[in-house]
Design a protein around this motif. Sequence first.
Motif, mmCIF file in Angstrom:
data_model
loop_
_atom_site.group_PDB
_atom_site.id
_atom_site.type_symbol
_atom_site.label_atom_id
_atom_site.label_comp_id
_atom_site.label_asym_id
_atom_site.label_seq_id
_atom_site.Cartn_x
_atom_site.Cartn_y
_atom_site.Cartn_z
ATOM 1 N N ASP A 235 -22.624 5.362 9.866
ATOM 2 C CA ASP A 235 -22.855 6.692 9.652
ATOM 3 C C ASP A 235 -21.489 7.678 9.922
ATOM 4 O O ASP A 235 -21.147 8.439 9.145
ATOM 5 C CB ASP A 235 -23.937 7.431 10.268
ATOM 6 C CG ASP A 235 -25.202 6.746 9.784
ATOM 7 O OD1 ASP A 235 -25.412 6.110 9.047
ATOM 8 O OD2 ASP A 235 -26.113 7.011 10.675
ATOM 9 N N ARG A 236 -20.714 7.246 10.868
ATOM 10 C CA ARG A 236 -19.584 7.927 11.228
ATOM 11 C C ARG A 236 -18.532 7.560 9.992
ATOM 12 O O ARG A 236 -17.868 8.594 9.780
ATOM 13 C CB ARG A 236 -19.177 7.825 12.555
ATOM 14 C CG ARG A 236 -17.710 8.357 13.084
ATOM 15 C CD ARG A 236 -17.431 7.670 14.342
ATOM 16 N NE ARG A 236 -16.006 7.994 14.638
ATOM 17 C CZ ARG A 236 -15.659 9.100 15.418
ATOM 18 N NH1 ARG A 236 -16.699 9.854 15.775
ATOM 19 N NH2 ARG A 236 -14.753 9.543 15.801
ATOM 20 N N SER A 238 -19.013 6.655 6.949
ATOM 21 C CA SER A 238 -19.434 7.254 5.776
ATOM 22 C C SER A 238 -19.027 8.678 5.616
ATOM 23 O O SER A 238 -18.678 9.137 4.671
ATOM 24 C CB SER A 238 -21.081 6.750 5.393
ATOM 25 O OG SER A 238 -21.258 5.600 5.603
ATOM 26 N N MET A 239 -19.238 9.274 6.826
ATOM 27 C CA MET A 239 -18.980 10.841 6.907
ATOM 28 C C MET A 239 -17.490 10.935 6.740
ATOM 29 O O MET A 239 -17.094 11.809 5.919
ATOM 30 C CB MET A 239 -19.378 11.320 8.392
ATOM 31 C CG MET A 239 -19.132 12.778 8.555
ATOM 32 S SD MET A 239 -19.632 13.918 7.134
ATOM 33 C CE MET A 239 -21.509 13.703 7.492
ATOM 34 N N TYR A 242 -16.583 10.378 3.086
ATOM 35 C CA TYR A 242 -17.058 11.428 2.184
ATOM 36 C C TYR A 242 -16.273 12.680 2.454
ATOM 37 O O TYR A 242 -16.041 13.420 1.377
ATOM 38 C CB TYR A 242 -18.645 11.887 2.716
ATOM 39 C CG TYR A 242 -19.305 13.124 2.221
ATOM 40 C CD1 TYR A 242 -19.597 13.247 0.898
ATOM 41 C CD2 TYR A 242 -19.302 14.239 3.070
ATOM 42 C CE1 TYR A 242 -20.012 14.560 0.439
ATOM 43 C CE2 TYR A 242 -19.777 15.477 2.504
ATOM 44 C CZ TYR A 242 -20.187 15.667 1.299
ATOM 45 O OH TYR A 242 -20.652 16.533 0.692
ATOM 46 N N LEU A 243 -15.835 13.154 3.610
ATOM 47 C CA LEU A 243 -14.970 14.368 3.882
ATOM 48 C C LEU A 243 -13.888 13.963 3.006
ATOM 49 O O LEU A 243 -13.252 14.978 2.559
ATOM 50 C CB LEU A 243 -14.923 14.626 5.227
ATOM 51 C CG LEU A 243 -16.136 14.847 6.039
ATOM 52 C CD1 LEU A 243 -15.829 15.170 7.510
ATOM 53 C CD2 LEU A 243 -16.760 16.302 5.698
ATOM 54 N N PRO A 278 -21.224 11.458 16.661
ATOM 55 C CA PRO A 278 -20.997 12.223 15.269
ATOM 56 C C PRO A 278 -19.690 12.653 15.118
ATOM 57 O O PRO A 278 -19.114 13.162 15.996
ATOM 58 C CB PRO A 278 -22.107 13.222 15.564
ATOM 59 C CG PRO A 278 -23.024 12.767 16.307
ATOM 60 C CD PRO A 278 -22.238 12.178 17.618
ATOM 61 N N TRP A 284 -12.986 16.285 12.356
ATOM 62 C CA TRP A 284 -12.167 16.374 11.143
ATOM 63 C C TRP A 284 -10.977 17.135 10.954
ATOM 64 O O TRP A 284 -10.067 16.473 10.328
ATOM 65 C CB TRP A 284 -13.275 16.872 10.029
ATOM 66 C CG TRP A 284 -13.000 16.972 8.538
ATOM 67 C CD1 TRP A 284 -12.623 18.519 8.242
ATOM 68 C CD2 TRP A 284 -12.419 16.371 7.835
ATOM 69 N NE1 TRP A 284 -12.048 18.337 7.034
ATOM 70 C CE2 TRP A 284 -11.748 16.903 6.924
ATOM 71 C CE3 TRP A 284 -11.901 14.967 7.817
ATOM 72 C CZ2 TRP A 284 -11.210 16.499 5.648
ATOM 73 C CZ3 TRP A 284 -11.355 14.138 6.708
ATOM 74 C CH2 TRP A 284 -11.002 15.253 5.525
#
Length: 550
Positions: A235-236, A238-239, A242-243, A278, A284
């Motif tokens: 998930d990390r 993928s985030m 995505y960003l 997370p 980010w």
Amino acid sequence: METEFSYQSLNSVQGRCLATQIPPEIFINICQDLPPTDLLSLARVCKKFYSYLCSTNSTTTQEIWKNSRLTFLPFVQMPPPEGMMELQYVKLVTERGCQFCKKPRIRKVYWAFLVRCCRKCLEDRTIRLDQIRHHLQSPNLIPDDFLSGLTFTTGFYKSGWDRSPKHRPANLYWIQNVNDTYAEYIKLDVNGRREWIKRKREEGKIKMEEVVKREIEHENEYWTKTMENSKKRDDRASMIDYLIRKEKNEYGFPRFKMSIVEQCSTYNKAMMSTSTSPFTERAWIGFRNKLIPEYTQLFSSLRMQRQETERHLSPDVAIQTRQMDIVKTIFELLRPEGEQRQFSNTVTNTTVNQQQQQQQQQNTSSDSDNNEPSENGNQIKNNNNFVFENFLIKYLPWCPTFRNPPFVNKDPRILWDDDFLMSVLIPQLREEALYLKNYPAPIDTVCGAFLHGGLNNKRVFGCKLCINNNNNNNTQDIPQLYSFFEVRLHLTKDEHKVRMINDDSMIEVYPSLSKSADNTSYSGQLFPRNKPEVFFAAGFNCNLICNLLN
């Protein structure tokens, strides 16, 4: 009357810990809702809390730890081993690190010995079965089953110290337990030893069954936790991905090219990280600040390498290479249909609002001249925020700017920068594609027959080069007819071997033959078989690049 501020009264309030004044009954109720990790932290707050939670004689303390373990540790449901309190049991399972050398991140619990330690400490404190006689220096007086009452663990076989002489996994015993058992054994007489061994054998069987159950329970917890951490890492990652894809430039399009981002060490390090926390907004920002300079440097380096490579291309190949750059950029900038629809509605509403504002400004004669620069600025800004829709792709190879692009210093070997592509060239291509869509070309032209006449798969196209050769040779042969895809293949493969096709000057269309060809089935007609041929059949010359470079 104002109350006078007293530093002395403030210090007296700050000197007391109000939490320590909580009655024990309320403290117990609070602890019932806390996980074991929070209870361990709470015990370190002060001596009073430590006495509440770490008492060895209080049954209430044991109940607090037991309820917390059963509620928040679903894979630790077995009661503590004999002689171990709930607090020690929870610490053994939840804490990390070797209990002897304090090496961090060690979570392996050897239930046969009730310790959590690293491999090195296990090696120092255990002994193989074949080494026990030599260790006790009594090779003949000790029967093999005097260790029946002891628990053991099995070696890993791959190492040298836990492998038997027959190169098999060996049983490992805790040295201190072996010494204590031997001291107890030699104090007994012959008859007492027999009864002692019999009793120890039964006890050892029960102990090993319990050890096996605890190991299974612990392994289930381990693999469940491993899978949860793996999902968190996925998930990390993928985030992060995505960003990166969500980041936009000043034109509203993706700022980063993933083909270049994947070569950045900052990106690869973040994607391969073992962290399960997370990926927050703060993380980010820090990641983005590291990625941008590395991406910019790598992008410039790859651009210079490509520029040096394409410096030696022939002009026709260089032109097709620039056309390929346009196609790639447009396909990278294509937005989903929903986003296009939303963007179009936004642009329409913005245009209507601007027209209303302009009418209001025209009504006010005194301020009309002063507002002209801001209107022009808004128009330029709106022109930059364009969308190249999916349905305009088929008109792209017929746009004049695509066929004859504006080159830097009139040299097709010089690369365009992204700013020129997105702010000047592609908006111009979109306007031309919309013009071709709204104002169809005559059907007797190649463009009109292909885009609006529906004749692309009918054999109504002829080769002008062949016709000119027949006229030069004074022959009256009937021209060979092809489909649009077939005539382009004819130009590139047969006697012509054209390196860059100009449809208007090389292809002739006979629309009058389309009616007679409606019900005609052509034998041996060629159709596109793969994606490059599909692009070639649509009018693009870009797929010739691979062959021309060879």
